[in-house]
Design an enzyme around this catalytic site. Structure first.
Site, PDB file in Angstrom:
ATOM      1  N   GLY A 153       0.730  -1.156   0.050  1.00 39.52           N
ATOM      2  CA  GLY A 153      -0.038  -0.043  -0.044  1.00 39.52           C
ATOM      3  C   GLY A 153       0.857   1.258   0.085  1.00 39.52           C
ATOM      4  O   GLY A 153       0.204   2.307   0.064  1.00 39.52           O
ATOM      5  N   LEU A 154       1.876   1.203   0.148  1.00 38.49           N
ATOM      6  CA  LEU A 154       3.054   2.324   0.189  1.00 38.49           C
ATOM      7  C   LEU A 154       3.967   2.521  -1.153  1.00 38.49           C
ATOM      8  O   LEU A 154       4.940   3.065  -0.856  1.00 38.49           O
ATOM      9  CB  LEU A 154       3.761   2.441   1.496  1.00 38.49           C
ATOM     10  N   SER A 176       6.163   0.192  -1.901  1.00 34.37           N
ATOM     11  CA  SER A 176       7.406  -0.555  -1.506  1.00 34.37           C
ATOM     12  C   SER A 176       8.011  -1.187  -2.855  1.00 34.37           C
ATOM     13  O   SER A 176       9.279  -1.051  -2.922  1.00 34.37           O
ATOM     14  CB  SER A 176       7.234  -1.449  -0.359  1.00 34.37           C
ATOM     15  N   SER A 177       7.191  -1.754  -3.701  1.00 37.80           N
ATOM     16  CA  SER A 177       7.730  -2.395  -4.986  1.00 37.80           C
ATOM     17  C   SER A 177       8.577  -1.220  -5.596  1.00 37.80           C
ATOM     18  O   SER A 177       9.829  -1.371  -6.424  1.00 37.80           O
ATOM     19  CB  SER A 177       6.685  -3.068  -5.787  1.00 37.80           C
ATOM     20  N   ALA A 178       7.896  -0.249  -6.036  1.00 35.28           N
ATOM     21  CA  ALA A 178       8.658   1.161  -6.634  1.00 35.28           C
ATOM     22  C   ALA A 178      10.131   1.361  -6.014  1.00 35.28           C
ATOM     23  O   ALA A 178      10.785   1.752  -6.684  1.00 35.28           O
ATOM     24  CB  ALA A 178       7.634   2.194  -6.968  1.00 35.28           C
ATOM     25  N   ASP A 226       3.779   6.236  -8.226  1.00 36.03           N
ATOM     26  CA  ASP A 226       4.690   5.743  -7.072  1.00 36.03           C
ATOM     27  C   ASP A 226       5.977   6.216  -7.414  1.00 36.03           C
ATOM     28  O   ASP A 226       6.724   6.658  -6.643  1.00 36.03           O
ATOM     29  CB  ASP A 226       4.710   4.196  -6.945  1.00 36.03           C
TER      30      ASP A 226
END
Length: 306
Positions: free
Chosen positions: A118-119, A121-123, A166
């Site tokens: 939701g934040l 984190s992958s980007a 993101d």
């Protein structure tokens, strides 16, 4: 080398690079960036930390403080997706190799300060690895190029048809400023917190529900948005071109209002969110600039419900 031994080595090595990439929150403009919409964002003081050293022989050895296992390989290895956290590392190498020569690898330890999703984190972790491999290989990336590469990796290596929200937030955001981004023109504006704005804090609340975009219905919803744009253009006898190049941003609001009742239920919901969210972003920017935190907050609740 064990993770404990590597940590000791990194802590004692003068050549260790310590890097950080923040996570982000999107108060207004969520889920419209893939339709070239208007978005806003704050960067957080939490994110991805990566301590590493270069390896001249091209070898890669990375451990995570959050996940088991290790990412071990070489920059010349053929990339095969394994559906583990190591995909982000080798995907970064593959993505950079489309345009640059990558000879040096790295050895390091990565950690994330908040987990659960939701934040973006992958980007954050993708940007971290792209910058790491670029820096040790003498590659200078501009901010727009870095964002473009991160999107390329997420779409073509991780398998999520993301927009640019993101990556742009994590590259352009500045402390005590709200980022306003037009994802069609790539124009950005950093809006400082006004002096008359009441004090506020950003609360990140973990619901207990974890998810990954690659395993969610995200890609399907992107396609539903495109389908809505395609249908609306057809109803209005507009040129619609290729499906992959069709976006709700192409459709004037008046055309949507005229033909929205002809859309299927799911397509209608996606289109309604896009057009209503566009108006919320515009109103939200005015509210934020004037220091009207109450109105800005009400718009955030409306966005969440949508």
């Amino acid at each position: 080398m064990s993770v404990t031994a590597l940590r000791k080595f990194l802590d004692e090595n003068d050549g260790t690079v310590h890097s950080f990439c923040p996570y982000r929150v999107c108060p207004l403009g969520a889920h419209v960036d893939h339709q070239l919409g208007l978005v806003t964002g704050f960067a957080l003081d939490r994110g991805t930390s990566f301590d590493f050293v270069a390896t001249d022989d091209g070898s890669i050895e990375v451990y995570s403080e959050n996940f088991d296992g290790a990412a071990v390989g070489h920059v010349d290895n053929e990339y095969e997706r394994e559906y583990t956290w190591a995909d982000f590392i080798f995907g970064a190498v593959k993505t950079l190799q489309k345009s640059y020569t990558i000879k040096k690898g790295l050895r390091g330890i990565v950690s994330g300060s908040l987990l659960g999703g939701g934040l973006s984190s992958s980007a954050s972790v993708i940007l971290t690895y792209l910058k790491a491999f670029a820096s040790i290989n003498g590659i200078r990336l501009t901010s727009p190029e870095l964002i473009k590469l991160a999107i390329d990796e997420e779409r073509n290596c991780i398998g999520v048809n993301v927009g640019k929200l993101d990556q742009s937030c994590e590259v352009y955001c500045k402390e005590k400023h709200l980022l306003y981004l037009d994802t069609k023109t790539d124009s950005t504006r950093l809006i400082p917190v006004p002096d008359n704005m009441p004090d506020f804090e950003i609360a990140v609340i973990f619901s207990g529900m974890e998810r990954k975009l690659a395993g969610s219905a995200y890609n399907m919803r992107v396609d539903e948005c495109k389908a809505a744009s395609y249908a609306l253009k057809d109803f209005a006898h507009m040129e619609y071109g290729k499906f992959s190049e069709s976006f709700l941003r192409d459709v004037p609001a008046g055309i949507y209002a005229q033909y929205k009742d002809r859309l299927s239920p799911n397509w209608a919901k996606r289109a309604e969110h896009y057009f209503s969210e566009t108006e919320r972003v515009k109103k939200g920017i005015k509210a934020f600039e004037s220091g009207d935190l109450v109105s800005f907050g009400k718009l955030i609740f409306e966005s969440g419900r949508s």
